[in-house]
Design a protein around this motif. Structure first.
Motif, PDB file in Angstrom:
ATOM      1  N   CYS A  99       0.776  -1.213  -0.090  1.00  0.00           N
ATOM      2  CA  CYS A  99      -0.011  -0.178   0.114  1.00  0.00           C
ATOM      3  C   CYS A  99       0.881   1.240  -0.068  1.00  0.00           C
ATOM      4  CB  CYS A  99      -1.131   0.093   1.252  1.00  0.00           C
ATOM      5  SG  CYS A  99      -2.169   1.532   1.396  1.00  0.00           S
ATOM      6  N   LEU A 100       0.476   2.273  -0.926  1.00  0.00           N
ATOM      7  CA  LEU A 100       1.266   3.562  -0.899  1.00  0.00           C
ATOM      8  C   LEU A 100       0.548   4.628  -0.127  1.00  0.00           C
ATOM      9  CD1 LEU A 100       2.055   1.875  -3.713  1.00  0.00           C
ATOM     10  CD2 LEU A 100       2.488   4.335  -4.590  1.00  0.00           C
ATOM     11  N   VAL A 101       1.375   5.050   0.790  1.00  0.00           N
ATOM     12  CA  VAL A 101       0.833   6.152   1.522  1.00  0.00           C
ATOM     13  C   VAL A 101       1.400   7.563   1.060  1.00  0.00           C
ATOM     14  CG1 VAL A 101       0.645   7.140   3.893  1.00  0.00           C
ATOM     15  CG2 VAL A 101       0.776   4.771   3.680  1.00  0.00           C
ATOM     16  N   LEU A 102       0.466   8.439   0.515  1.00  0.00           N
ATOM     17  CA  LEU A 102       0.506   9.713   0.087  1.00  0.00           C
ATOM     18  C   LEU A 102       0.085  10.874   1.092  1.00  0.00           C
ATOM     19  CD1 LEU A 102       1.684  11.058  -2.528  1.00  0.00           C
ATOM     20  CD2 LEU A 102      -0.649  11.191  -3.298  1.00  0.00           C
ATOM     21  N   TYR A 103       0.931  11.827   1.145  1.00  0.00           N
ATOM     22  CA  TYR A 103       0.336  12.808   1.881  1.00  0.00           C
ATOM     23  C   TYR A 103       0.948  14.266   1.231  1.00  0.00           C
ATOM     24  CZ  TYR A 103      -0.149  16.054   5.813  1.00  0.00           C
ATOM     25  OH  TYR A 103      -0.518  17.059   6.434  1.00  0.00           O
ATOM     26  N   GLY A 104       0.388  15.502   1.590  1.00  0.00           N
ATOM     27  CA  GLY A 104       0.242  16.855   1.121  1.00  0.00           C
ATOM     28  C   GLY A 104       0.503  17.065  -0.402  1.00  0.00           C
ATOM     29  N   GLY A 105       1.624  18.017  -0.617  1.00  0.00           N
ATOM     30  CA  GLY A 105       1.845  18.373  -1.909  1.00  0.00           C
ATOM     31  C   GLY A 105       1.353  19.574  -2.410  1.00  0.00           C
ATOM     32  N   THR A 106       1.557  20.099  -3.536  1.00  0.00           N
ATOM     33  CA  THR A 106       1.047  21.324  -4.069  1.00  0.00           C
ATOM     34  C   THR A 106       0.650  21.112  -5.562  1.00  0.00           C
ATOM     35  OG1 THR A 106       1.610  23.701  -4.295  1.00  0.00           O
ATOM     36  CG2 THR A 106       3.398  22.146  -4.571  1.00  0.00           C
ATOM     37  N   GLU A 117      -3.865  16.545   3.115  1.00  0.00           N
ATOM     38  CA  GLU A 117      -4.760  15.081   2.983  1.00  0.00           C
ATOM     39  C   GLU A 117      -3.920  13.929   2.915  1.00  0.00           C
ATOM     40  OE1 GLU A 117      -7.845  15.069   3.235  1.00  0.00           O
ATOM     41  OE2 GLU A 117      -8.734  17.098   2.788  1.00  0.00           O
ATOM     42  N   THR A 118      -4.428  12.777   3.434  1.00  0.00           N
ATOM     43  CA  THR A 118      -3.757  11.368   3.468  1.00  0.00           C
ATOM     44  C   THR A 118      -4.214  10.773   2.309  1.00  0.00           C
ATOM     45  OG1 THR A 118      -2.935  12.051   5.683  1.00  0.00           O
ATOM     46  CG2 THR A 118      -2.879   9.537   4.684  1.00  0.00           C
ATOM     47  N   TYR A 119      -3.802   9.952   1.567  1.00  0.00           N
ATOM     48  CA  TYR A 119      -4.473   8.957   0.653  1.00  0.00           C
ATOM     49  C   TYR A 119      -3.652   7.399   0.791  1.00  0.00           C
ATOM     50  CZ  TYR A 119      -6.211  13.028  -1.838  1.00  0.00           C
ATOM     51  OH  TYR A 119      -6.913  14.228  -2.419  1.00  0.00           O
ATOM     52  N   LEU A 120      -4.606   6.631   0.720  1.00  0.00           N
ATOM     53  CA  LEU A 120      -4.113   5.337   0.567  1.00  0.00           C
ATOM     54  C   LEU A 120      -4.166   4.716  -0.942  1.00  0.00           C
ATOM     55  CD1 LEU A 120      -5.361   3.646   3.986  1.00  0.00           C
ATOM     56  CD2 LEU A 120      -3.230   4.960   3.580  1.00  0.00           C
ATOM     57  N   ILE A 121      -3.294   4.227  -1.510  1.00  0.00           N
ATOM     58  CA  ILE A 121      -3.301   3.931  -2.792  1.00  0.00           C
ATOM     59  C   ILE A 121      -2.701   2.449  -2.994  1.00  0.00           C
ATOM     60  CG2 ILE A 121      -2.371   4.247  -5.165  1.00  0.00           C
ATOM     61  CD1 ILE A 121      -1.924   7.030  -4.369  1.00  0.00           C
ATOM     62  N   TRP A 122      -3.796   1.609  -3.461  1.00  0.00           N
ATOM     63  CA  TRP A 122      -3.624  -0.029  -3.524  1.00  0.00           C
ATOM     64  C   TRP A 122      -3.233  -0.025  -5.259  1.00  0.00           C
ATOM     65  CZ3 TRP A 122      -6.790   1.446   0.070  1.00  0.00           C
ATOM     66  CH2 TRP A 122      -6.713   1.155   1.449  1.00  0.00           C
ATOM     67  N   PRO A 123      -1.940  -0.371  -5.486  1.00  0.00           N
ATOM     68  CA  PRO A 123      -1.631  -0.606  -6.955  1.00  0.00           C
ATOM     69  C   PRO A 123      -1.855  -1.776  -7.567  1.00  0.00           C
ATOM     70  CG  PRO A 123       0.126  -0.649  -5.767  1.00  0.00           C
ATOM     71  CD  PRO A 123      -0.701  -0.351  -4.807  1.00  0.00           C
ATOM     72  N   TYR A 124      -2.158  -3.024  -6.549  1.00  0.00           N
ATOM     73  CA  TYR A 124      -2.324  -4.088  -7.055  1.00  0.00           C
ATOM     74  C   TYR A 124      -3.828  -4.818  -6.723  1.00  0.00           C
ATOM     75  CZ  TYR A 124       2.810  -4.353  -6.968  1.00  0.00           C
ATOM     76  OH  TYR A 124       4.069  -3.933  -7.183  1.00  0.00           O
ATOM     77  N   GLY A 125      -4.152  -6.057  -7.543  1.00  0.00           N
ATOM     78  CA  GLY A 125      -5.397  -6.518  -6.828  1.00  0.00           C
ATOM     79  C   GLY A 125      -6.429  -5.608  -7.409  1.00  0.00           C
ATOM     80  N   PHE A 126      -7.548  -5.155  -6.624  1.00  0.00           N
ATOM     81  CA  PHE A 126      -8.643  -4.162  -6.816  1.00  0.00           C
ATOM     82  C   PHE A 126      -8.413  -2.996  -7.096  1.00  0.00           C
ATOM     83  CE2 PHE A 126      -8.148  -4.407  -2.133  1.00  0.00           C
ATOM     84  CZ  PHE A 126      -8.036  -3.123  -1.819  1.00  0.00           C
ATOM     85  N   ARG A 127      -7.323  -2.417  -6.838  1.00  0.00           N
ATOM     86  CA  ARG A 127      -6.704  -0.994  -7.269  1.00  0.00           C
ATOM     87  C   ARG A 127      -7.719   0.052  -6.780  1.00  0.00           C
ATOM     88  NH1 ARG A 127      -3.789  -1.290 -13.199  1.00  0.00           N
ATOM     89  NH2 ARG A 127      -2.469  -2.899 -12.961  1.00  0.00           N
ATOM     90  N   LYS A 128      -7.143   0.771  -5.935  1.00  0.00           N
ATOM     91  CA  LYS A 128      -8.043   1.742  -5.358  1.00  0.00           C
ATOM     92  C   LYS A 128      -7.371   2.879  -4.619  1.00  0.00           C
ATOM     93  CE  LYS A 128     -11.489   2.200  -1.655  1.00  0.00           C
ATOM     94  NZ  LYS A 128     -12.122   1.576  -0.424  1.00  0.00           N
ATOM     95  N   ILE A 129      -7.803   4.293  -4.831  1.00  0.00           N
ATOM     96  CA  ILE A 129      -7.387   5.290  -4.254  1.00  0.00           C
ATOM     97  C   ILE A 129      -8.353   5.774  -3.162  1.00  0.00           C
ATOM     98  CG2 ILE A 129      -6.498   7.777  -4.281  1.00  0.00           C
ATOM     99  CD1 ILE A 129      -5.847   7.228  -7.328  1.00  0.00           C
ATOM    100  N   GLU A 130      -7.860   5.785  -1.865  1.00  0.00           N
ATOM    101  CA  GLU A 130      -8.747   6.357  -0.931  1.00  0.00           C
ATOM    102  C   GLU A 130      -8.282   7.271  -0.220  1.00  0.00           C
ATOM    103  OE1 GLU A 130     -10.579   4.313   3.635  1.00  0.00           O
ATOM    104  OE2 GLU A 130      -9.062   3.301   2.388  1.00  0.00           O
ATOM    105  N   LYS A 131      -8.955   8.219  -0.131  1.00  0.00           N
ATOM    106  CA  LYS A 131      -8.682   9.636   0.738  1.00  0.00           C
ATOM    107  C   LYS A 131      -9.408   9.424   2.110  1.00  0.00           C
ATOM    108  CE  LYS A 131     -10.760  13.664  -0.001  1.00  0.00           C
ATOM    109  NZ  LYS A 131     -11.108  15.004  -0.468  1.00  0.00           N
ATOM    110  N   LEU A 132      -8.404   9.465   3.027  1.00  0.00           N
ATOM    111  CA  LEU A 132      -8.556   9.114   4.495  1.00  0.00           C
ATOM    112  C   LEU A 132      -9.385  10.127   5.171  1.00  0.00           C
ATOM    113  CD1 LEU A 132      -5.654   7.375   6.072  1.00  0.00           C
ATOM    114  CD2 LEU A 132      -7.438   6.277   4.983  1.00  0.00           C
ATOM    115  N   PRO A 133     -10.712   9.869   5.710  1.00  0.00           N
ATOM    116  CA  PRO A 133     -11.143  11.002   6.476  1.00  0.00           C
ATOM    117  C   PRO A 133     -10.585  11.136   7.767  1.00  0.00           C
ATOM    118  CG  PRO A 133     -12.553   9.257   6.400  1.00  0.00           C
ATOM    119  CD  PRO A 133     -11.389   8.861   5.432  1.00  0.00           C
TER     120      PRO A 133
END
Length: 398
Positions: A99-106, A117-133
Motif C-alpha cells: 500500500c502506498l501512503v501519499l501525503y500533502g503536496g502542491t 490530505e492523506t491517501y492510501l493507494i493500492w496499486p495491485y489487485g482491486f486497485r483503489k485510491i482512498e482519501k482518508l477522513p
C-alpha cells in the motif's frame, strides 16, 4: 554476457508491450518530470506525480509503475482516476507492504494550492485510491514534507506554505484516523532545527535523521544532523564523521536541497544513500554519498556518480542493495532540462542469491511469463517466484 557490476550506475532500457498485452496496464514511456515521488518493492518501482512546464497541463497527476523484470512502464492510475489528488508536486510518499501512503503536496502555481490530505493507494489487485477522513489536530496545508510509517502511526515532518517553513512533527493514528501535534519546533527558544522543506529523512528504532533541505534562499549543511528522538519527543543534533579521503568541504557533503535519499539494511547497520541536489547559489550536484546510522560516518562513492547534475529527482530502495533514480532536472550554462531517465545502482554487495537471480533473469527474460507453479517446479526459490507473481494480493489495509 552477464557481469555483476556493484557501485556502477547504469541506465535502464525501457521496453514496450506487444499488441496482445491486454489487462497488464496501459503501456507508456513516461514524460520527463520533476517534483515527483518514488517508492519500490522487490518487483516494481512506483512514481507519483510530477511537473513539466512544456506540457499543456504542466502537472502530471498519475501513478506509474516500472516492472524490474519486464522493463516496462505502465499507468496504474491516470489523471482521470477517481480520487486522484490534484496536488501532485512535492508530495510525500512511502510504502507500507503493498500500500502506498501519499501525503500533502502542491499544484501549480506552486504554493497557491496546498494539501494536508492523506491517501492510501493500492496499486495491485482491486486497485483503489482512498482519501482518508481524519480528525484531530491536523497539520497545516503545506508541501515538501517528509513522512514515515512506524507501527500504526504516520509521522509528518517539515514543509512550507511557499513563504513560511516548519520543522514541526505531526502524527496520524492510522487505526483511529486521528491527528496530533507531536512536537512544535521553535528555534527561538530551543536548540531546534530551522524550518525547511524538501529535506530527506531516514530512521531507526530511536531517531528520525534529517538530511539537508532548505528555504527560499538557504540550504542546510550535513556535518551536524538534526535528529528527533521518538522516546524523548525532542530534537538534538549529532556530529557526523567526514570522509577523510575527500578534501573538498572538509570531507562532508555540500549543503543541499532537492536531493534524493534512501535507506538500506547493510552489514554494519542501516546505510543511507544521498544523490544529487542543488544549493541556493546555483550549484548543482552529481555526487552519491553513503551515511551509516550507527557510526555516523560519511563516505563519498568515488567510483559512482550521476551521469549529469540532477535535482528535483527521486530515488527508491529495493531493500536488497539496489537503488533506482528517476527523472529530475539537469542544467548546463544555457538550458534547464527535465529528464525521464531511470538509472539503477547496487550500493552494496548483496547476497549471492541476488546476483544469481539477476543472472537468471538476464539469460531468461521470458521467465516473467511463467506461473508460480511452473517456477517452483523447476527449482526457482519461492522468494524469487513471489517477485514474478507479486501484486496479485491486494496489499495492506490499516
Amino acid at each position: 554476457m552477464y557481469e555483476f557490476r556493484p557501485f556502477e550506475l547504469t541506465q535502464c532500457q525501457y521496453k514496450k508491450y506487444g499488441k496482445s498485452s491486454i489487462g497488464r496496464g496501459i503501456n507508456c514511456i513516461p514524460k520527463a518530470r520533476s517534483g515527483h515521488r518514488c517508492v519500490a518493492n522487490e518487483s516494481d518501482l512506483f512514481s507519483f506525480g510530477g511537473y513539466n512546464p512544456d506540457i499543456d497541463t504542466k502537472l502530471l497527476p498519475e501513478l506509474l509503475k516500472f516492472n524490474f523484470l519486464t522493463k516496462k512502464w505502465s499507468i496504474v492510475f491516470s489523471s482521470n482516476s477517481e480520487e486522484m489528488p490534484k496536488e501532485s508536486v512535492s508530495n510525500a510518499l512511502t510504502l507500507k507492504d503493498n500500500c502506498l501512503v501519499l501525503y500533502g503536496g502542491t499544484g501549480f502555481p506552486f504554493g497557491e494550492k496546498r494539501s494536508n490530505e492523506t491517501y492510501l493507494i493500492w496499486p495491485y489487485g482491486f486497485r483503489k485510491i482512498e482519501k482518508l477522513p481524519t480528525r484531530g489536530d491536523r497539520p497545516e496545508e503545506l508541501y515538501g514534507q517528509s513522512i514515515l510509517v512506524r507501527g500504526h502511526y504516520l509521522y509528518v515532518l517539515g514543509g512550507t506554505s511557499g513563504h513560511d517553513f516548519t520543522c514541526d512533527i505531526h502524527r496520524l493514528n492510522l487505526n483511529t484516523r486521528t491527528w496530533e501535534l507531536l512536537y512544535q519546533s521553535n528555534e527561538n527558544i530551543r536548540d531546534d532545527p530551522k524550518g525547511r522543506y524538501r529535506q530527506e529523512i531516514a530512521y531507526d528504532d530511536d531517531y528520525i535523521y534529517i538530511f539537508g533541505g532548505g528555504t527560499q534562499d538557504t540550504s542546510f549543511d550535513m556535518d551536524r544532523i538534526p535528529v528527533y528522538n521518538f522516546h524523548q519527543n525532542r530534537f538534538t543534533f549529532i556530529p557526523t564523521k567526514p570522509d577523510l579521503a575527500i578534501k573538498e568541504n572538509g570531507g562532508y557533503p555540500e549543503a543541499r536541497r532537492f536531493h534524493s535519499c534512501v535507506q538500506q539494511p547493510g552489514d554494519n547497520g542501516i546505510e543511507v544513500i544521498i544523490a544529487g541536489g542543488s544549493k541556493q547559489d546555483g550549484l548543482y550536484f552529481d555526487d552519491i554519498w553513503k551515511f551509516n546510522l550507527s557510526t555516523h560516518q560519511w563516505q563519498l562513492l568515488t567510483k559512482s556518480k550521476l551521469p549529469y547534475v540532477l535535482y528535483f529527482h527521486d530515488a527508491a530502495a529495493v531493500g536488497n542493495g539496489l537503488m533506482y533514480i528517476f527523472g529530475g532536472v539537469t542544467t548546463n550554462t544555457r538550458d534547464v532540462v527535465r529528464k525521464n531517465d531511470l538509472h539503477k545502482i547496487w550500493t552494496q554487495i548483496p547476497k549471492l542469491t541476488e546476483i544469481c537471480w539477476e543472472a537468471v533473469t538476464f539469460y531468461h527474460p521470458n521467465i516473467v511469463d511463467q506461473s508460480k507453479e511452473q517456477l517452483l517446479s523447476v527449482g526457482i526459490p519461492r522468494k524469487f517466484a513471489d517477485r514474478i507473481t507479486h501484486g496479485r494480493n491486494s496489499g495492506a489495509i490499516f
